[in-house]
Design a protein around this motif. Structure first.
Motif, PDB file in Angstrom:
ATOM      1  N   MET A   1      35.564  38.921  41.302  1.00 49.27           N
ATOM      2  CA  MET A   1      34.214  38.395  41.372  1.00 49.27           C
ATOM      3  C   MET A   1      33.962  37.930  42.800  1.00 49.27           C
ATOM      4  O   MET A   1      34.733  37.176  43.367  1.00 49.27           O
ATOM      5  CB  MET A   1      34.047  37.253  40.373  1.00 49.27           C
ATOM      6  CG  MET A   1      32.729  36.584  40.503  1.00 49.27           C
ATOM      7  SD  MET A   1      32.269  35.369  39.238  1.00 49.27           S
ATOM      8  CE  MET A   1      33.726  34.544  38.828  1.00 49.27           C
ATOM      9  N   ILE A   2      32.885  38.403  43.395  1.00 45.40           N
ATOM     10  CA  ILE A   2      32.507  37.988  44.742  1.00 45.40           C
ATOM     11  C   ILE A   2      31.587  36.772  44.661  1.00 45.40           C
ATOM     12  O   ILE A   2      31.789  35.791  45.360  1.00 45.40           O
ATOM     13  CB  ILE A   2      31.831  39.149  45.490  1.00 45.40           C
ATOM     14  CG1 ILE A   2      32.854  40.282  45.677  1.00 45.40           C
ATOM     15  CG2 ILE A   2      31.291  38.689  46.824  1.00 45.40           C
ATOM     16  CD1 ILE A   2      32.300  41.516  46.286  1.00 45.40           C
ATOM     17  N   THR A   3      30.568  36.856  43.822  1.00 38.99           N
ATOM     18  CA  THR A   3      29.676  35.727  43.553  1.00 38.99           C
ATOM     19  C   THR A   3      29.448  35.675  42.042  1.00 38.99           C
ATOM     20  O   THR A   3      30.008  36.472  41.304  1.00 38.99           O
ATOM     21  CB  THR A   3      28.314  35.885  44.273  1.00 38.99           C
ATOM     22  OG1 THR A   3      27.608  36.971  43.664  1.00 38.99           O
ATOM     23  CG2 THR A   3      28.481  36.131  45.756  1.00 38.99           C
ATOM     24  N   ASN A   4      28.607  34.756  41.597  1.00 45.20           N
ATOM     25  CA  ASN A   4      28.288  34.688  40.168  1.00 45.20           C
ATOM     26  C   ASN A   4      27.506  35.904  39.687  1.00 45.20           C
ATOM     27  O   ASN A   4      27.464  36.187  38.496  1.00 45.20           O
ATOM     28  CB  ASN A   4      27.503  33.427  39.854  1.00 45.20           C
ATOM     29  CG  ASN A   4      28.369  32.192  39.894  1.00 45.20           C
ATOM     30  OD1 ASN A   4      29.577  32.273  39.737  1.00 45.20           O
ATOM     31  ND2 ASN A   4      27.758  31.047  40.125  1.00 45.20           N
ATOM     32  N   HIS A   5      26.870  36.643  40.607  1.00 45.47           N
ATOM     33  CA  HIS A   5      26.032  37.777  40.221  1.00 45.47           C
ATOM     34  C   HIS A   5      26.576  39.117  40.700  1.00 45.47           C
ATOM     35  O   HIS A   5      26.092  40.155  40.272  1.00 45.47           O
ATOM     36  CB  HIS A   5      24.613  37.592  40.749  1.00 45.47           C
ATOM     37  CG  HIS A   5      23.949  36.356  40.223  1.00 45.47           C
ATOM     38  ND1 HIS A   5      23.507  36.249  38.930  1.00 45.47           N
ATOM     39  CD2 HIS A   5      23.684  35.179  40.802  1.00 45.47           C
ATOM     40  CE1 HIS A   5      22.981  35.058  38.749  1.00 45.47           C
ATOM     41  NE2 HIS A   5      23.078  34.376  39.873  1.00 45.47           N
ATOM     42  N   LEU A   6      27.552  39.130  41.598  1.00 44.07           N
ATOM     43  CA  LEU A   6      28.108  40.369  42.140  1.00 44.07           C
ATOM     44  C   LEU A   6      29.592  40.440  41.818  1.00 44.07           C
ATOM     45  O   LEU A   6      30.352  39.551  42.176  1.00 44.07           O
ATOM     46  CB  LEU A   6      27.896  40.423  43.660  1.00 44.07           C
ATOM     47  CG  LEU A   6      28.379  41.676  44.367  1.00 44.07           C
ATOM     48  CD1 LEU A   6      27.603  42.890  43.881  1.00 44.07           C
ATOM     49  CD2 LEU A   6      28.211  41.518  45.867  1.00 44.07           C
ATOM     50  N   HIS A   7      29.989  41.502  41.112  1.00 43.96           N
ATOM     51  CA  HIS A   7      31.375  41.666  40.671  1.00 43.96           C
ATOM     52  C   HIS A   7      31.896  43.021  41.149  1.00 43.96           C
ATOM     53  O   HIS A   7      31.145  43.998  41.202  1.00 43.96           O
ATOM     54  CB  HIS A   7      31.485  41.615  39.149  1.00 43.96           C
ATOM     55  CG  HIS A   7      30.986  40.355  38.562  1.00 43.96           C
ATOM     56  ND1 HIS A   7      31.794  39.306  38.257  1.00 43.96           N
ATOM     57  CD2 HIS A   7      29.736  39.957  38.221  1.00 43.96           C
ATOM     58  CE1 HIS A   7      31.089  38.313  37.757  1.00 43.96           C
ATOM     59  NE2 HIS A   7      29.820  38.693  37.724  1.00 43.96           N
ATOM     60  N   THR A   8      33.193  43.080  41.480  1.00 50.81           N
ATOM     61  CA  THR A   8      33.831  44.334  41.855  1.00 50.81           C
ATOM     62  C   THR A   8      35.113  44.513  41.057  1.00 50.81           C
ATOM     63  O   THR A   8      35.676  43.556  40.540  1.00 50.81           O
ATOM     64  CB  THR A   8      34.173  44.370  43.354  1.00 50.81           C
ATOM     65  OG1 THR A   8      35.047  43.287  43.650  1.00 50.81           O
ATOM     66  CG2 THR A   8      32.932  44.282  44.209  1.00 50.81           C
ATOM     67  N   LYS A   9      35.557  45.761  40.992  1.00 48.18           N
ATOM     68  CA  LYS A   9      36.792  46.073  40.283  1.00 48.18           C
ATOM     69  C   LYS A   9      37.431  47.284  40.952  1.00 48.18           C
ATOM     70  O   LYS A   9      36.753  48.271  41.238  1.00 48.18           O
ATOM     71  CB  LYS A   9      36.480  46.393  38.822  1.00 48.18           C
ATOM     72  CG  LYS A   9      37.678  46.699  37.986  1.00 48.18           C
ATOM     73  CD  LYS A   9      37.254  46.944  36.541  1.00 48.18           C
ATOM     74  CE  LYS A   9      38.460  47.080  35.647  1.00 48.18           C
ATOM     75  NZ  LYS A   9      38.074  47.257  34.253  1.00 48.18           N
ATOM     76  N   VAL A  10      38.723  47.197  41.212  1.00 48.97           N
ATOM     77  CA  VAL A  10      39.493  48.311  41.749  1.00 48.97           C
ATOM     78  C   VAL A  10      40.525  48.696  40.701  1.00 48.97           C
ATOM     79  O   VAL A  10      41.180  47.829  40.124  1.00 48.97           O
ATOM     80  CB  VAL A  10      40.186  47.926  43.071  1.00 48.97           C
ATOM     81  CG1 VAL A  10      41.042  49.065  43.583  1.00 48.97           C
ATOM     82  CG2 VAL A  10      39.160  47.524  44.123  1.00 48.97           C
ATOM     83  N   SER A  27      29.113  45.760  40.153  1.00 58.07           N
ATOM     84  CA  SER A  27      27.961  45.442  39.316  1.00 58.07           C
ATOM     85  C   SER A  27      27.215  44.257  39.910  1.00 58.07           C
ATOM     86  O   SER A  27      27.799  43.389  40.542  1.00 58.07           O
ATOM     87  CB  SER A  27      28.382  45.136  37.872  1.00 58.07           C
ATOM     88  OG  SER A  27      29.077  43.918  37.813  1.00 58.07           O
ATOM     89  N   LEU A  28      25.923  44.259  39.699  1.00 63.75           N
ATOM     90  CA  LEU A  28      25.042  43.219  40.219  1.00 63.75           C
ATOM     91  C   LEU A  28      24.098  42.797  39.106  1.00 63.75           C
ATOM     92  O   LEU A  28      23.438  43.636  38.492  1.00 63.75           O
ATOM     93  CB  LEU A  28      24.238  43.749  41.414  1.00 63.75           C
ATOM     94  CG  LEU A  28      23.166  42.835  41.975  1.00 63.75           C
ATOM     95  CD1 LEU A  28      23.791  41.580  42.583  1.00 63.75           C
ATOM     96  CD2 LEU A  28      22.341  43.573  43.011  1.00 63.75           C
ATOM     97  N   GLN A  29      24.054  41.503  38.827  1.00 68.16           N
ATOM     98  CA  GLN A  29      23.152  40.993  37.807  1.00 68.16           C
ATOM     99  C   GLN A  29      21.984  40.283  38.464  1.00 68.16           C
ATOM    100  O   GLN A  29      22.165  39.350  39.243  1.00 68.16           O
ATOM    101  CB  GLN A  29      23.871  40.026  36.869  1.00 68.16           C
ATOM    102  CG  GLN A  29      22.974  39.527  35.763  1.00 68.16           C
ATOM    103  CD  GLN A  29      23.693  38.641  34.772  1.00 68.16           C
ATOM    104  OE1 GLN A  29      24.910  38.702  34.667  1.00 68.16           O
ATOM    105  NE2 GLN A  29      22.941  37.832  34.064  1.00 68.16           N
TER     106      GLN A  29
END
Length: 65
Positions: A1-10, A27-29
């Motif tokens: 998780m980068i921020t509460n609204h931007l998430h990444t996964k490798v 993903s971006l919410q």
């Protein structure tokens, strides 16, 4: 998780075609909409003609709670 609204996964996986399948998802919410993009086989994109497997997904989800 980068921020509460931007998430990444490798991801890393093994399959019948490759021992180096690395993928990336993001993903971006925004409000009640979730936008996402997923791509795999990142190490083999330099020569697309030799790929045995390719997966790219883009989309959005509506969130009801």
């Amino acid at each position: 998780m980068i921020t509460n609204h931007l998430h990444t996964k490798v991801t890393y996986s093994l399959d019948n075609y490759s021992f180096s399948n690395i993928g990336l998802g993001i993903s971006l919410q925004i409000w009640k909409i979730n936008f996402y993009g997923i791509i795999d086989n990142l190490l083999n994109y330099s020569d697309i003609s030799s790929l045995n497997n390719l997966s790219i997904q883009f989309g959005f989800n509506l969130i009801f709670n």
